[in-house]
Design a protein around this motif. Structure first.
Motif, PDB file in Angstrom:
ATOM      1  N   GLY A  53      41.623  63.408  41.663  1.00 16.95           N
ATOM      2  CA  GLY A  53      41.531  64.756  42.188  1.00 16.95           C
ATOM      3  C   GLY A  53      42.196  64.939  43.539  1.00 16.95           C
ATOM      4  O   GLY A  53      41.941  65.924  44.223  1.00 16.95           O
ATOM      5  N   GLN A  54      43.052  64.021  43.914  1.00 12.67           N
ATOM      6  CA  GLN A  54      43.736  64.116  45.198  1.00 12.67           C
ATOM      7  C   GLN A  54      44.920  65.065  45.147  1.00 12.67           C
ATOM      8  O   GLN A  54      45.386  65.526  46.179  1.00 12.67           O
ATOM      9  CB  GLN A  54      44.207  62.728  45.645  1.00 12.67           C
ATOM     10  CG  GLN A  54      43.084  61.767  45.885  1.00 12.67           C
ATOM     11  CD  GLN A  54      43.586  60.348  46.099  1.00 12.67           C
ATOM     12  OE1 GLN A  54      44.704  59.999  45.726  1.00 12.67           O
ATOM     13  NE2 GLN A  54      42.744  59.527  46.692  1.00 12.67           N
ATOM     14  N   GLU A  55      45.398  65.308  43.937  1.00 16.14           N
ATOM     15  CA  GLU A  55      46.567  66.155  43.753  1.00 16.14           C
ATOM     16  C   GLU A  55      46.480  66.773  42.354  1.00 16.14           C
ATOM     17  O   GLU A  55      46.085  66.089  41.405  1.00 16.14           O
ATOM     18  CB  GLU A  55      47.807  65.265  43.852  1.00 16.14           C
ATOM     19  CG  GLU A  55      49.103  65.960  44.049  1.00 16.14           C
ATOM     20  CD  GLU A  55      50.221  64.949  44.261  1.00 16.14           C
ATOM     21  OE1 GLU A  55      50.951  64.676  43.296  1.00 16.14           O
ATOM     22  OE2 GLU A  55      50.332  64.434  45.393  1.00 16.14           O
ATOM     23  N   PRO A  56      46.829  68.041  42.199  1.00 12.74           N
ATOM     24  CA  PRO A  56      46.798  68.623  40.846  1.00 12.74           C
ATOM     25  C   PRO A  56      47.923  68.037  39.991  1.00 12.74           C
ATOM     26  O   PRO A  56      48.991  67.710  40.501  1.00 12.74           O
ATOM     27  CB  PRO A  56      47.003  70.119  41.090  1.00 12.74           C
ATOM     28  CG  PRO A  56      47.681  70.207  42.408  1.00 12.74           C
ATOM     29  CD  PRO A  56      47.228  69.010  43.210  1.00 12.74           C
ATOM     30  N   SER A  57      47.641  67.903  38.716  1.00 13.74           N
ATOM     31  CA  SER A  57      48.685  67.405  37.817  1.00 13.74           C
ATOM     32  C   SER A  57      49.737  68.490  37.623  1.00 13.74           C
ATOM     33  O   SER A  57      49.429  69.674  37.651  1.00 13.74           O
ATOM     34  CB  SER A  57      48.092  66.985  36.475  1.00 13.74           C
ATOM     35  OG  SER A  57      47.431  68.066  35.873  1.00 13.74           O
ATOM     36  N   PRO A  58      50.988  68.096  37.434  1.00  8.78           N
ATOM     37  CA  PRO A  58      52.058  69.088  37.253  1.00  8.78           C
ATOM     38  C   PRO A  58      51.925  69.801  35.912  1.00  8.78           C
ATOM     39  O   PRO A  58      51.221  69.330  35.003  1.00  8.78           O
ATOM     40  CB  PRO A  58      53.333  68.252  37.318  1.00  8.78           C
ATOM     41  CG  PRO A  58      52.919  66.886  36.928  1.00  8.78           C
ATOM     42  CD  PRO A  58      51.500  66.733  37.392  1.00  8.78           C
ATOM     43  N   ALA A  59      52.618  70.895  35.784  1.00  9.27           N
ATOM     44  CA  ALA A  59      52.546  71.714  34.572  1.00  9.27           C
ATOM     45  C   ALA A  59      52.929  70.929  33.320  1.00  9.27           C
ATOM     46  O   ALA A  59      52.374  71.160  32.257  1.00  9.27           O
ATOM     47  CB  ALA A  59      53.436  72.944  34.719  1.00  9.27           C
ATOM     48  N   GLY A  60      53.833  69.991  33.411  1.00 10.34           N
ATOM     49  CA  GLY A  60      54.275  69.246  32.243  1.00 10.34           C
ATOM     50  C   GLY A  60      53.370  68.097  31.834  1.00 10.34           C
ATOM     51  O   GLY A  60      53.571  67.486  30.794  1.00 10.34           O
ATOM     52  N   ALA A  61      52.364  67.804  32.633  1.00 10.90           N
ATOM     53  CA  ALA A  61      51.463  66.689  32.332  1.00 10.90           C
ATOM     54  C   ALA A  61      50.498  67.077  31.215  1.00 10.90           C
ATOM     55  O   ALA A  61      50.202  68.252  31.012  1.00 10.90           O
ATOM     56  CB  ALA A  61      50.685  66.292  33.584  1.00 10.90           C
ATOM     57  N   ASP A  62      50.007  66.092  30.507  1.00 11.42           N
ATOM     58  CA  ASP A  62      49.037  66.308  29.436  1.00 11.42           C
ATOM     59  C   ASP A  62      47.656  66.492  30.063  1.00 11.42           C
ATOM     60  O   ASP A  62      46.861  65.558  30.151  1.00 11.42           O
ATOM     61  CB  ASP A  62      49.064  65.135  28.462  1.00 11.42           C
ATOM     62  CG  ASP A  62      48.253  65.364  27.211  1.00 11.42           C
ATOM     63  OD1 ASP A  62      47.361  66.236  27.221  1.00 11.42           O
ATOM     64  OD2 ASP A  62      48.517  64.679  26.210  1.00 11.42           O
ATOM     65  N   ARG A  63      47.377  67.690  30.504  1.00  6.36           N
ATOM     66  CA  ARG A  63      46.130  67.963  31.219  1.00  6.36           C
ATOM     67  C   ARG A  63      44.896  67.772  30.357  1.00  6.36           C
ATOM     68  O   ARG A  63      43.834  67.394  30.852  1.00  6.36           O
ATOM     69  CB  ARG A  63      46.174  69.378  31.803  1.00  6.36           C
ATOM     70  CG  ARG A  63      47.181  69.490  32.925  1.00  6.36           C
ATOM     71  CD  ARG A  63      47.234  70.856  33.513  1.00  6.36           C
ATOM     72  NE  ARG A  63      48.147  70.863  34.657  1.00  6.36           N
ATOM     73  CZ  ARG A  63      48.579  71.944  35.233  1.00  6.36           C
ATOM     74  NH1 ARG A  63      48.191  73.131  34.783  1.00  6.36           N
ATOM     75  NH2 ARG A  63      49.395  71.872  36.259  1.00  6.36           N
ATOM     76  N   GLU A  64      45.036  68.013  29.077  1.00  4.16           N
ATOM     77  CA  GLU A  64      43.903  67.810  28.166  1.00  4.16           C
ATOM     78  C   GLU A  64      43.517  66.329  28.110  1.00  4.16           C
ATOM     79  O   GLU A  64      42.341  65.984  28.183  1.00  4.16           O
ATOM     80  CB  GLU A  64      44.267  68.312  26.768  1.00  4.16           C
ATOM     81  CG  GLU A  64      43.132  68.247  25.785  1.00  4.16           C
ATOM     82  CD  GLU A  64      43.539  68.771  24.416  1.00  4.16           C
ATOM     83  OE1 GLU A  64      43.062  68.205  23.421  1.00  4.16           O
ATOM     84  OE2 GLU A  64      44.329  69.725  24.340  1.00  4.16           O
ATOM     85  N   LEU A  65      44.510  65.460  28.012  1.00  2.94           N
ATOM     86  CA  LEU A  65      44.241  64.023  27.987  1.00  2.94           C
ATOM     87  C   LEU A  65      43.722  63.544  29.338  1.00  2.94           C
ATOM     88  O   LEU A  65      42.812  62.717  29.405  1.00  2.94           O
ATOM     89  CB  LEU A  65      45.490  63.248  27.576  1.00  2.94           C
ATOM     90  CG  LEU A  65      45.354  61.733  27.446  1.00  2.94           C
ATOM     91  CD1 LEU A  65      44.203  61.339  26.536  1.00  2.94           C
ATOM     92  CD2 LEU A  65      46.657  61.131  26.954  1.00  2.94           C
ATOM     93  N   LEU A  66      44.270  64.061  30.409  1.00  4.62           N
ATOM     94  CA  LEU A  66      43.772  63.702  31.744  1.00  4.62           C
ATOM     95  C   LEU A  66      42.304  64.113  31.891  1.00  4.62           C
ATOM     96  O   LEU A  66      41.497  63.351  32.427  1.00  4.62           O
ATOM     97  CB  LEU A  66      44.620  64.363  32.829  1.00  4.62           C
ATOM     98  CG  LEU A  66      46.023  63.797  33.007  1.00  4.62           C
ATOM     99  CD1 LEU A  66      46.856  64.716  33.896  1.00  4.62           C
ATOM    100  CD2 LEU A  66      45.975  62.390  33.581  1.00  4.62           C
TER     101      LEU A  66
END
Length: 81
Positions: free
Chosen positions: A58-71
């Motif tokens: 949680g130190q940095e938001p994941s970029p738009a292209g990252a698999d946010r669901e898996l994260l």
């Protein structure tokens, strides 16, 4: 063979922190994953450890292209222990 390779990559990331985040998840979940889910996990393993660690901690938001669901699933798994 693919599951063994993915499990190895999850446990041998280069940083102990990432080993401890991804390794147990791989042990618990890889066997039940579909081909598409394995593809997604493999794609996540291509990310740099420094970026993954920032996103998962949680130190940095994941970029738009990252698999946010898996994260998000990795975070739920980590906090459920």
């Amino acid at each position: 063979m693919r599951l063994r390779r993915l499990r190895y990559r999850a446990w041998h990331r280069g940083t102990k922190e990432m080993d401890l985040l991804l390794g147990p998840y791989a042990d618990a979940r890889l066997e039940g994953m579909s081909g598409d889910e394995l593809d997604r996990f493999e794609g996540l393993l291509e990310e740099a450890d420094t970026d993954l660690l920032k996103w998962l901690m949680g130190q940095e938001p994941s970029p738009a292209g990252a698999d946010r669901e898996l994260l998000a699933e990795l975070l739920r798994f980590r906090t459920a222990k």
